[in-house]
Design an enzyme around this catalytic site. Structure first.
Site, PDB file in Angstrom:
ATOM      1  N   GLY A  54       0.912  -0.762   0.017  1.00  0.00           N
ATOM      2  CA  GLY A  54       0.065  -0.074   0.279  1.00  0.00           C
ATOM      3  C   GLY A  54       0.764   1.372  -0.079  1.00  0.00           C
ATOM      4  CB  SER A  69       0.364  -6.390   6.587  1.00  0.00           C
ATOM      5  OG  SER A  69       0.485  -6.701   7.979  1.00  0.00           O
ATOM      6  CB  ILE A 103       3.776  -3.098   7.006  1.00  0.00           C
ATOM      7  CG1 ILE A 103       4.657  -4.842   6.492  1.00  0.00           C
ATOM      8  CG2 ILE A 103       5.253  -2.688   6.397  1.00  0.00           C
ATOM      9  CD1 ILE A 103       4.613  -5.821   5.463  1.00  0.00           C
ATOM     10  CB  VAL A 138       8.907   7.478   7.457  1.00  0.00           C
ATOM     11  CG1 VAL A 138       9.694   8.738   8.034  1.00  0.00           C
ATOM     12  CG2 VAL A 138       9.802   6.291   7.704  1.00  0.00           C
ATOM     13  CB  ALA A 150       8.289  18.467  -0.699  1.00  0.00           C
ATOM     14  CE  LYS A 184       8.930  21.842  -3.358  1.00  0.00           C
ATOM     15  NZ  LYS A 184       9.473  20.349  -3.627  1.00  0.00           N
ATOM     16  CG  LEU A 207      10.736   3.837  -2.275  1.00  0.00           C
ATOM     17  CD1 LEU A 207      10.315   3.927  -0.295  1.00  0.00           C
ATOM     18  CD2 LEU A 207      11.059   4.831  -2.555  1.00  0.00           C
ATOM     19  CD  GLU A 233      15.484  19.736  -6.951  1.00  0.00           C
ATOM     20  OE1 GLU A 233      14.801  20.363  -7.181  1.00  0.00           O
ATOM     21  OE2 GLU A 233      16.950  21.151  -7.204  1.00  0.00           O
ATOM     22  CB  ILE A 258       4.697  11.673  -5.401  1.00  0.00           C
ATOM     23  CG1 ILE A 258       4.794  11.442  -4.139  1.00  0.00           C
ATOM     24  CG2 ILE A 258       3.597  11.952  -6.025  1.00  0.00           C
ATOM     25  CD1 ILE A 258       3.690  11.607  -2.968  1.00  0.00           C
TER      26      ILE A 258
END
Length: 506
Positions: A14, A40, A43, A46, A51, A79, A334, A343, A347
């Site tokens: 997720g 799950s 898990i 962070v 940004a 931003k 990831l 930078e 996302i």
């Protein structure tokens, strides 16, 4: 897969990448497609802040997401760019702001005229001629589109938001559009005996979830692409030496600035991301030059308000998977690779991977030519972004610190070495294809880091001295006047998208 049966897509993991993928597939795919996401609750993520860059607005717009609703749900703020502190030298600050740099005259980009003006003592810092940088410097914000006939540019913007709240927001969105969520840890990956494709994931309770196409959003572990299919990881540690990050949220501190801060440290850098309810903080560093205790101490000492949780440490190696699509598995986020968040491109890479997946969505068996095309485009994109991030490090001005001294001496990727050499010689920047960072982005970073070209384009000599001075003065006057008409960033957020009170320690 074939055209006569349901097409089953299984998303493994997720978080932001998984639920962005699920939201997009739920929005754009209907029957016979079936989309299942497996994650799950055990898990965690962070999730202290995230940004972005302006293209995130295109993603939300394509999904039909209301901006005010989204920002309120994610404790988001606006931003206008990233402020780099101490990168070009001790005590030196510049901003990589979104949007135009000055205005072009004829055929040339503005920075060519600025180079001449600087040499003749007519020009101030480059940021004085960037509307977003001027607005950010006054902690203001407003929604401004470019007006027909106006010499003033639009105000492009992105967001800061709580990543865990964004995932929660997208989960609701996706489930309303038919995406099925399955709770549980994956214990085993089953593969087809004939062709080696992934057939199913099996949970710890024995539940078997079968699919035709699998999307690996399992984070650094890369459960499917890396562990099950064995696609190698290509390390970029030679150029991106930082391999640790420690993150902690702190209480909100005013003024609520409309930009991300990147603050150079002896062996890396710290980030500061302002949200409505708190500030996201982190320290990215190289473990060869600093220990975890010192890195954490530096992070906590640099907070501008009380921490709201214990610091959490993340280990990583910058780089990418050799292939992003292998057999019937596509990695997004990831699981496909990682460029540190300097930078704010993480996302964006999720977003473009989703777009690419939709472009290459198979109607039957996955064609090798499609996989090859997908992988070629994905590698080209991430390597150009890598070059842009590496440029911040190799062009640093922090003499006397071993970490930074080393980075100024590394052998560069050929694509980056050529770009920096061309800019040093003539100030020329050639943008290749649709690479993410354009001429104005490269100009702001290279000049901000102290890379001043030896010459400027000969056409920049055409205006006489008085004409050039008048042109530069007109821009700074207009931008200051435009900025002063805007409300404070905090006031605009409070009026347009207030989030209300929540448990800031959650």
């Amino acid at each position: 897969m074939n055209g006569d049966t349901a097409r089953r897509i299984v998303i493994v993991g997720g978080g932001t990448s998984g639920w962005m993928t699920a939201a997009a597939l739920g929005r754009f795919l209907g029957p016979p497609w079936q989309v299942t996401l497996v994650e799950s609750e055990e898990i965690g993520t962070v999730g202290v802040g995230e940004a972005t860059i302006p293209m995130i607005r295109n993603f939300n717009l394509a999904l039909g997401i209301d901006e005010a609703e989204f920002l309120a749900a994610t404790q988001g703020t606006y931003k206008l760019g990233i402020q780099f502190e101490g990168w070009g030298g001790f005590g030196q600050t510049y901003m990589h702001a979104f949007g135009m740099v000055g205005r072009s005259l004829g055929l040339l980009p503005f920075h060519q005229y600025w180079l001449r003006g600087r040499a003749e003592g007519l020009a101030g810092p480059l940021g004085d001629y960037v509307l977003n940088a001027v607005i950010a410097g006054q902690n203001r914000f407003a929604h401004v589109e470019r007006r027909p006939g106006s010499p003033l540019p639009a105000v492009p913007y992105a967001y800061h938001f709580d990543a865990s709240l964004y995932a929660r927001f997208l989960r609701r969105f996706a489930e309303l559009r038919g995406v099925t969520r399955r709770e549980g840890r994956i214990a085993e990956v089953a593969r087809h005996g004939e062709n080696g494709d992934v057939a199913a994931v099996i949970l710890t309770d024995g539940t078997r979830i079968e699919g035709d196409l699998f999307v690996d959003c399992s984070g650094f572990r890369a459960l499917l692409l890396g562990e099950a299919l064995g696609v190698p990881y290509v390390s970029w540690a030679k150029w991106l030496a930082c391999d640790r990050a420690v993150a902690v949220p702190s209480r909100r501190c005013d003024p609520l600035v409309p930009y991300t801060r990147s603050i150079a440290e002896p062996a890396g850098w710290r980030w500061r991301i302002p949200l409505q309810h708190r500030t996201g903080n982190g320290h990215v560093w190289c473990s060869d030059h600093m220990g975890e205790d010192e890195a954490t101490t530096r992070l906590l000492a640099g907070l501008d308000a009380e921490p709201l949780a214990d610091p959490r440490v993340l280990r990583f190696t910058a780089g990418r998977r050799e292939r992003f699509w292998e057999r019937n598995v596509v990695a997004i986020g990831l699981a496909s690779g990682f460029i540190e968040p300097l930078e704010s491109t993480s996302i964006h890479l999720v977003q473009t991977a989703i777009n690419r997946l939709l472009d290459f969505l198979p109607s039957g068996a996955v064609a090798a030519a499609d996989r090859d095309g997908f992988n070629r485009l994905a590698v080209w994109e991430i390597e150009r972004i890598r070059d842009f991030v590496v440029a911040h490090y190799v062009c640093n001005g922090r003499a006397g610190e071993p970490f930074w001294d080393y980075l100024r001496t590394v052998d560069l990727p050929e694509t980056l070495a050529e770009r920096i050499a061309m800019f040093r010689a003539t100030g020329r920047i050639v943008r290749e294809g649709d690479e993410l960072f354009d001429v104005v982005g490269w100009a702001q970073v290279l000049i901000g880091q102290g890379v001043i070209p030896d010459a400027w384009h000969p056409l920049a000599d055409q205006p006489d001295r008085d004409q050039l001075a008048g042109f530069l003065d007109t821009l700074t006057t207009a931008y200051l006047r435009d900025a002063e008409r805007m409300p404070a960033h905090a006031d605009h957020v409070a009026r347009f998208c207030p989030a209300g009170d929540i448990d800031v320690a959650a």
